[in-house]
Scaffold this active site. Structure first.
Site, PDB file in Angstrom:
ATOM      1  N   GLY A   9      31.700 -40.356 -22.421  1.00  0.00           N
ATOM      2  CA  GLY A   9      31.446 -40.389 -23.867  1.00  0.00           C
ATOM      3  C   GLY A   9      29.972 -40.142 -24.127  1.00  0.00           C
ATOM      4  O   GLY A   9      29.147 -40.159 -23.211  1.00  0.00           O
ATOM      5  N   LEU A  10      29.668 -39.940 -25.396  1.00  0.00           N
ATOM      6  CA  LEU A  10      28.293 -39.656 -25.804  1.00  0.00           C
ATOM      7  C   LEU A  10      27.366 -40.819 -25.466  1.00  0.00           C
ATOM      8  O   LEU A  10      27.822 -41.959 -25.299  1.00  0.00           O
ATOM      9  CB  LEU A  10      28.250 -39.421 -27.316  1.00  0.00           C
ATOM     10  N   SER A  11      26.081 -40.548 -25.416  1.00  0.00           N
ATOM     11  CA  SER A  11      25.096 -41.614 -25.252  1.00  0.00           C
ATOM     12  C   SER A  11      25.255 -42.601 -26.411  1.00  0.00           C
ATOM     13  O   SER A  11      25.415 -42.189 -27.564  1.00  0.00           O
ATOM     14  CB  SER A  11      23.693 -41.003 -25.276  1.00  0.00           C
ATOM     15  N   GLY A  12      25.269 -43.871 -26.096  1.00  0.00           N
ATOM     16  CA  GLY A  12      25.405 -44.891 -27.137  1.00  0.00           C
ATOM     17  C   GLY A  12      26.833 -45.138 -27.584  1.00  0.00           C
ATOM     18  O   GLY A  12      27.081 -45.934 -28.495  1.00  0.00           O
ATOM     19  N   ALA A  13      27.792 -44.481 -26.932  1.00  0.00           N
ATOM     20  CA  ALA A  13      29.194 -44.663 -27.345  1.00  0.00           C
ATOM     21  C   ALA A  13      29.760 -46.006 -26.897  1.00  0.00           C
ATOM     22  O   ALA A  13      30.800 -46.448 -27.398  1.00  0.00           O
ATOM     23  CB  ALA A  13      30.058 -43.527 -26.801  1.00  0.00           C
ATOM     24  N   LYS A  15      29.787 -47.014 -23.269  1.00  0.00           N
ATOM     25  CA  LYS A  15      30.251 -46.988 -21.884  1.00  0.00           C
ATOM     26  C   LYS A  15      29.722 -48.180 -21.099  1.00  0.00           C
ATOM     27  O   LYS A  15      30.484 -48.897 -20.449  1.00  0.00           O
ATOM     28  CB  LYS A  15      29.825 -45.669 -21.198  1.00  0.00           C
ATOM     29  N   SER A  16      28.404 -48.379 -21.135  1.00  0.00           N
ATOM     30  CA  SER A  16      27.803 -49.487 -20.372  1.00  0.00           C
ATOM     31  C   SER A  16      28.294 -50.836 -20.884  1.00  0.00           C
ATOM     32  O   SER A  16      28.597 -51.730 -20.084  1.00  0.00           O
ATOM     33  CB  SER A  16      26.284 -49.482 -20.505  1.00  0.00           C
ATOM     34  N   SER A  84      28.895 -37.889 -18.278  1.00  0.00           N
ATOM     35  CA  SER A  84      29.792 -36.921 -17.623  1.00  0.00           C
ATOM     36  C   SER A  84      30.426 -35.963 -18.635  1.00  0.00           C
ATOM     37  O   SER A  84      31.627 -36.019 -18.890  1.00  0.00           O
ATOM     38  CB  SER A  84      30.844 -37.626 -16.759  1.00  0.00           C
TER      39      SER A  84
HETATM   40  P1  ADP Z   1      26.359 -45.988 -23.564  1.00  0.00           P
HETATM   41  O1  ADP Z   1      26.431 -46.724 -22.262  1.00  0.00           O
HETATM   42  O2  ADP Z   1      27.623 -45.222 -23.859  1.00  0.00           O
HETATM   43  O3  ADP Z   1      25.132 -45.135 -23.717  1.00  0.00           O
HETATM   44  P2  ADP Z   1      25.794 -48.592 -24.705  1.00  0.00           P
HETATM   45  O4  ADP Z   1      26.884 -49.427 -24.135  1.00  0.00           O
HETATM   46  O5  ADP Z   1      24.436 -48.661 -24.075  1.00  0.00           O
HETATM   47  O6  ADP Z   1      26.293 -47.067 -24.756  1.00  0.00           O
HETATM   48  O7  ADP Z   1      25.604 -48.918 -26.262  1.00  0.00           O
HETATM   49  C1  ADP Z   1      26.717 -49.057 -27.137  1.00  0.00           C
HETATM   50  C2  ADP Z   1      26.336 -49.894 -28.371  1.00  0.00           C
HETATM   51  O8  ADP Z   1      27.418 -49.884 -29.288  1.00  0.00           O
HETATM   52  C3  ADP Z   1      26.068 -51.353 -28.031  1.00  0.00           C
HETATM   53  O9  ADP Z   1      24.998 -51.800 -28.838  1.00  0.00           O
HETATM   54  C4  ADP Z   1      27.393 -52.046 -28.424  1.00  0.00           C
HETATM   55  O10 ADP Z   1      27.221 -53.391 -28.793  1.00  0.00           O
HETATM   56  C5  ADP Z   1      27.834 -51.202 -29.612  1.00  0.00           C
HETATM   57  N1  ADP Z   1      29.287 -51.213 -29.849  1.00  0.00           N
HETATM   58  C6  ADP Z   1      29.880 -51.423 -31.063  1.00  0.00           C
HETATM   59  N2  ADP Z   1      31.232 -51.330 -30.969  1.00  0.00           N
HETATM   60  C7  ADP Z   1      31.515 -51.068 -29.671  1.00  0.00           C
HETATM   61  C8  ADP Z   1      32.731 -50.905 -28.939  1.00  0.00           C
HETATM   62  N3  ADP Z   1      33.940 -50.962 -29.526  1.00  0.00           N
HETATM   63  N4  ADP Z   1      32.653 -50.670 -27.611  1.00  0.00           N
HETATM   64  C9  ADP Z   1      31.434 -50.581 -27.007  1.00  0.00           C
HETATM   65  N5  ADP Z   1      30.245 -50.741 -27.621  1.00  0.00           N
HETATM   66  C10 ADP Z   1      30.267 -50.984 -28.955  1.00  0.00           C
END
Ligand code: ADP
Length: 185
Positions: A9-13, A15-16, A84
Site C-alpha cells: 500500500g501507499l506510504s502512510g496507508a 502497513k507498519s 512494494s
Molecule cells: P505505512 O507503514 O503504510 O507507511 P504507518 O503505519 O506508518 O503507514 O501510518 C499509518 C497511519 O494511519 C498511522 O498514524 C495510523 O494510526 C493511521 N491509521 C488510521 N486508520 C488506520 C487503519 N485502519 N489501519 C492502519 N493505520 C491507520
C-alpha cells in the site's frame, strides 16, 4: 503452519501500524514465532544503498521476499510491511513461496494518505520536492487478487486488524483465541 503476510500500500496507508499490531495477536493464537520485516528498517539494513528506481525497488522487494521465505520455511511467520508498488514483483515473491502467501492491501486512497500525511512527505512530494514518490510521481499498482483488502482510509485500526485476523482464521492459518486456549488447557 507458517505463512507470509505481505502488506502492500501507499506510504502512510497503515502497513507498519497493522503489522505491529498483529504480532501479539498471532502469539495469542498459537504463533509464538513471528518476525516483522518493516519497509523503513529493511532499507537501513539489507537494502541500504538502494534507491527508488524501478530496478532498485524490484531488488528491494525480492530481497525482502527472500528473507521472508527463509524465515517461513523455518517455522516463523514472516510479516512484511514495504510499499512494494509493482504487482509483477509481488507476484514473483508469491510464486516462489513454499508456504501460503497472504497479500494484504492497505487500500487507503491517495487523498486519505495525503490528508493525514503522517511523515510529512506528501506535502513535499506534491510540491515537487521529492522525486519518485509512490502515488504522486511514481507508480503504485494495487493488487487485483489480494487475500485481504482493508480500507485503511476509513476503517479504524481495530476494524482493519480484525478483518485480517478473520481472514487468517477462515483460511485455517490461525486459531481463534478460544480455540488456542482449549488446545492448551
Ligand atoms: P505505512 O507503514 O503504510 O507507511 P504507518 O503505519 O506508518 O503507514 O501510518 C499509518 C497511519 O494511519 C498511522 O498514524 C495510523 O494510526 C493511521 N491509521 C488510521 N486508520 C488506520 C487503519 N485502519 N489501519 C492502519 N493505520 C491507520
Amino acid at each position: 503452519m507458517s505463512f507470509i503476510l505481505w502488506f502492500t500500500g501507499l506510504s502512510g496507508a497503515g502497513k507498519s501500524t497493522l503489522a505491529n499490531a498483529i504480532v501479539p495477536e498471532l502469539a495469542r493464537r498459537g504463533h509464538p514465532r513471528v518476525e516483522l520485516l518493516d519497509g523503513d528498517e529493511v532499507r537501513t539494513h539489507i537494502s541500504a544503498g538502494l534507491g527508488f528506481t524501478r530496478e532498485d525497488r524490484r531488488t528491494n522487494v525480492l530481497r525482502i521476499g527472500y528473507v521472508a521465505r527463509l524465515l517461513a520455511r523455518n517455522g516463523t511467520v514472516a510479516i512484511t510491511a514495504a510499499i512494494s508498488p509493482y504487482a509483477e514483483d509481488r507476484d514473483e515473491v508469491r510464486s516462489k513461496s513454499e508456504v501460503p502467501f497472504i497479500e494484504v492491501y492497505a487500500g487507503a486512497s491517495l487523498d486519505a494518505v495525503a490528508a493525514r500525511d503522517v511523515k510529512g512527505l506528501y506535502k513535499k512530494a506534491l510540491a515537487g520536492e521529492i522525486k519518485h514518490f509512490t502515488g504522486v510521481s511514481d507508480p503504485y499498482e494495487p493488487p487485483t487478487r489480494a487475500e485481504v483488502v482493508v480500507d485503511t482510509g476509513v476503517e479504524t485500526v481495530q476494524d482493519s486488524l480484525q478483518n485480517i485476523l478473520s481472514k487468517l482464521e477462515a483460511l485455517g492459518l490461525v486459531k481463534t483465541v478460544s480455540q488456542f486456549q482449549e488446545v492448551r488447557s
